[in-house]
Design an enzyme around this catalytic site. Structure first.
Site, PDB file in Angstrom:
ATOM      1  N   GLU A  88      49.376  18.385  68.906  1.00 58.52           N
ATOM      2  CA  GLU A  88      48.395  19.010  69.777  1.00 58.52           C
ATOM      3  C   GLU A  88      47.552  18.008  70.552  1.00 58.52           C
ATOM      4  OE1 GLU A  88      46.111  21.872  67.568  1.00 58.52           O
ATOM      5  OE2 GLU A  88      47.887  22.999  66.939  1.00 58.52           O
ATOM      6  N   ASP A 325      36.768  37.106  65.183  1.00 57.75           N
ATOM      7  CA  ASP A 325      37.256  35.731  65.323  1.00 57.75           C
ATOM      8  C   ASP A 325      37.306  35.310  66.783  1.00 57.75           C
ATOM      9  OD1 ASP A 325      38.174  33.234  64.528  1.00 57.75           O
ATOM     10  OD2 ASP A 325      40.266  33.838  64.534  1.00 57.75           O
ATOM     11  N   LYS A 352      38.470  33.242  73.551  1.00 53.70           N
ATOM     12  CA  LYS A 352      39.378  34.187  72.902  1.00 53.70           C
ATOM     13  C   LYS A 352      39.103  35.640  73.279  1.00 53.70           C
ATOM     14  CE  LYS A 352      40.719  32.086  68.463  1.00 53.70           C
ATOM     15  NZ  LYS A 352      40.642  32.356  67.015  1.00 53.70           N
ATOM     16  N   CYS A 629      49.725  31.535  50.587  1.00 52.61           N
ATOM     17  CA  CYS A 629      50.934  30.823  51.015  1.00 52.61           C
ATOM     18  C   CYS A 629      51.338  31.116  52.455  1.00 52.61           C
ATOM     19  CB  CYS A 629      52.116  31.187  50.109  1.00 52.61           C
ATOM     20  SG  CYS A 629      51.751  31.245  48.349  1.00 52.61           S
ATOM     21  N   CYS A 632      51.105  28.793  55.736  1.00 50.78           N
ATOM     22  CA  CYS A 632      52.066  27.698  55.911  1.00 50.78           C
ATOM     23  C   CYS A 632      53.512  28.198  55.976  1.00 50.78           C
ATOM     24  CB  CYS A 632      51.940  26.692  54.767  1.00 50.78           C
ATOM     25  SG  CYS A 632      50.464  25.648  54.857  1.00 50.78           S
TER      26      CYS A 632
END
Length: 713
Positions: A88, A325, A352, A629, A632
């Site tokens: 990035e 968010d 956003k 989990c 990822c």
């Protein structure tokens, strides 16, 4: 009548010849100081600041490459990065040397003409630290100042390196709470000898702040908190005293509050104002966080402060009481625009929440705000009050599920936008990315590395047809936006979201990489596609341009990863190339080549264990997997190909599942032990859920094969 003052005459730029002197020449360090950074736009042979210059316009006056010859671009050189885990960074180029970063905050110094490695610095971030960030161990680049290179390491250190050798000069720990998952993914900025850096971690219960350090010594100069802390203690500043009046209850400060400053900054030397973009609130649910009331300053805001002292000057809150968010951490761009016959010093942002904002940057006054992507949560922004007119029937998910437009991935995420003062247009890597938000008022911060959003665990439909319908809703766009008329001028559509940042040039061009593995050049005025080349991986970062020995180069940092490619891999069906991380640099007539692209292939393991658990255990495993989990390995176990596909585990992986997850036998490869946050019963439930998902994959592939056989017959 509102109109824009367009540049009528093409800028004539003399290409500055740069003389590169190798590392072997003792004492050759980049002499980047305040005078040079303040005038960076007039030195287009280099790319000395994160956004090209302090105004973050990402516009270059170079014009050797233009609309007439951009089709002749070819690869000049490429450099293979160490880790295929999300790239990035925006490179910094000074006097023929490129400084850039890869995953886990590794810093590279490269010959900008040839791609030869001059030095590399690995800050040795523990690979298991990846679980302490919401969005992968990414890094967005470095800053350069008076012979030093500054990088924010993922584990929270700010590190100063010798620009000639890569040796560490000093290092400071920027974290205020080691019990919570704080990270650094953004690029530092340097203003008059102050190195300024923020932190990430709102989703893990972190209190937001930004800190300045002395560039010579690493001593802390000031710290500005963005949300209030413990109300039993005195506020750290007048700004925090003001903010405290907008929060309610005691849960917010115990949980953290959010408001992390994890990416965008801009600086106006004339006004001596540093502008920071503040992130989302935490918990997301305002009912749980602040008794359902209050603006909760300074979340989802732009704040202007003095870079010398950290003193608050003004703020504008884009999303009061944020519970979606809707970060304000996207690119902050400064420009001078003619509005109603008056030249205004403005600040522009496409955050956003889906509205494009134009503010007076001297005092934060709202000039205009309009929707640049589909928006359902608010009808409009009231120009008198500066506040959004929220549509609670479509936006208040705290009392029942609501389909949001945009969703938390935003109408525009971190990928930088650019502004071309010649066309008067802003080039936004926009996206249509809805989401269904679901209430859970009892959500709390559960500990280090546990993702809590104030909603149910993130999940994707496991039914193939339902998932396909959602995939079709997610679309990418490159939008050329007129910030004065507040309207779209042209658009390029993409098959999926998460396309790269943009660069505009005096050659009449806009450069951008794509999620499905290309780099492209468009006509800045019309949007016509003029050039494309395979990158062999998704490209997210913002490109840069510079010259060496009078020849213009364009560089893209390429490498798929981050929150969408990993967590939301089930929505990235259009990206089928393996994530190979590289620096790709192009010039006119370049004749280098890349290795052939390697396609991702999904296969079925030879021996899938039987599913032995009942539905209740599998459901428990699904929630535990998506909480711990999924960020990822993909929510609902849909892999985006960046990390192992757990719907395709081998027999040996099944046999070692408990030692891997609880015992940490693969910690050296970045898979930490979860014994500190999951019981053996939890881990076994996750295992059973993954066995179920492996059987689901086998059934889906068998059905697809049957459909193909029918079509063939």
């Amino acid at each position: 009548m509102i109109h824009v003052a367009r540049a009528r005459v093409r800028l004539v730029v003399a290409l500055c010849l740069t003389v590169w002197v190798g590392v072997a020449a003792a004492g050759n360090r980049p002499d980047v100081n305040a005078e040079r950074l303040n005038a960076a736009a007039s030195e287009p042979s280099n790319w000395m600041a994160h956004g090209g210059s302090y105004d973050e316009q990402r516009f270059s006056r170079l014009e050797q490459i233009d609309q007439s010859n951009v089709g002749e671009l070819g690869l000049a050189w490429s450099y293979r990065l160490d880790i295929d885990r999300g790239v990035e960074a925006t490179p910094i180029v000074v006097d023929g040397v490129m400084y850039t970063t890869s995953a886990f905050s590794i810093v590279y110094a490269l010959d900008a003409k040839t791609g030869e490695l001059l030095w590399k610095h690995d800050p040795k971030v523990a690979r298991t630290a990846a679980r302490d960030g919401c969005c992968g161990p990414v890094n967005r680049g470095v800053a350069v100042w008076q012979g030093k290179v500054f990088v924010g390491a993922f584990d929270g250190r700010l590190i100063a390196l010798d620009a000639e050798t890569g040796d560490e000069v000093w290092s400071v720990d920027t974290l205020i709470d080691h019990e919570r998952s704080q990270t650094i993914t953004g690029a530092p900025r340097v203003v008059n000898g102050r190195v300024i850096i923020g932190n990430g971690g709102a989703e893990f219960g972190v209190r937001g702040y930004i800190t300045a350090y002395d560039a010579d010594t690493g001593d802390q100069a000031w710290r500005f908190f963005t949300v209030p802390g413990d109300p039993s203690k005195p506020p750290e500043s007048k700004a925090m005293a003001m903010a405290r009046e907008t929060w309610f209850g005691d849960r917010y400060w115990k949980q953290g509050g959010g408001g992390t400053v994890w990416d965008s900054m801009a600086y106006d030397p004339e006004l001596d104002l540093l502008y920071i973009g503040v992130g989302n609130a935490s918990l997301w649910n305002r009912q749980a966080r602040s008794e359902g009331k209050g603006d909760n300053l300074f979340v989802a805001s732009i704040v202007a402060i003095r870079p010398e002292t950290g003193e608050y000057v003004w703020h504008y809150q884009e999303t009061p009481g944020d519970q979606w968010d809707f970060t304000a951490t996207q690119t902050i761009t400064l420009a001078d625009l003619e509005i109603d016959g008056e030249t205004r010093k403005v600040l522009m942002q496409a955050p956003k929440n889906g509205f494009f904002y134009v503010l007076d940057r001297s005092d934060g006054e709202l000039i205009s705000a309009e929707k640049y992507v589909p928006v359902t949560w608010a009808e409009r922004v009231d120009l008198k009050t500066g506040r959004p007119v929220v549509n609670d029937d479509k936006a208040d998910w705290t009392k029942g599920p609501k389909l949001m437009m945009p969703g938390p991935l935003g109408g525009h995420n971190w990928m930088p936008m650019s502004f071309n003062p010649q066309t008067g247009l802003v080039y936004i890597p926009a996206q249509v990315a809805p989401a269904l938000l679901d209430p859970d008022n009892e959500a709390t911060w559960q500990g280090k590395g546990t993702l809590q959003l104030g909603s149910q665990p993130v999940a994707l439909p496991e039914d193939p047809e339902a998932r396909a319908q959602i995939v079709d809703m997610y679309k990418g766009r490159l939008i050329a936006w007129d910030p004065i008329a507040q309207e779209e001028v042209w658009r390029q559509d993409y098959p999926t979201i998460w396309n790269g940042g943009t660069l505009s040039t005096a050659g009449g061009l806009v450069f951008q990489g794509t999620a499905n593995g290309e780099v492209r050049g468009y006509a800045a005025d019309s949007g016509k596609l003029l050039w494309r080349s395979p990158a062999n991986t998704g490209v997210m970062a913002g490109p840069v341009t510079y010259t060496v020995d009078g020849e213009q180069y364009v560089t893209f940092m390429a490498g798929w990863g981050g929150i969408f490619p990993t967590g939301f891999g089930g929505l990235a069906d259009n990206t089928k190339v393996e994530p190979r991380a590289r620096v790709l640099t192009y010039k006119l007539g370049g004749d280098a080549s890349l290795p052939a692209a390697t396609q991702l292939k999904t296969t079925i393991a030879a021996d899938i264990p039987p599913l032995t658990a009942n539905e209740e255990t599998v459901a428990k495993g699904r929630d535990q997997f998506n909480t711990h989990c999924g960020v990822c390995h993909g929510f609902s176990a849909y892999s985006g190909g960046v990390l192992p596909n757990l719907r395709n585990m081998s027999k040996s992986a099944h046999d070692a599942f408990m030692p891997i997850v609880a015992g940490g036998v693969l910690s050296g490869q970045g898979m930490p032990s979860f014994a500190d946050r999951l019981s053996q019963a939890d881990i076994e439930a996750i295992h059973q859920y993954l066995i179920k998902r492996q059987h689901d994959l086998a059934d889906e592939m068998a059905a697809d094969a049957g459909d193909k056989d029918k079509d063939a017959s």
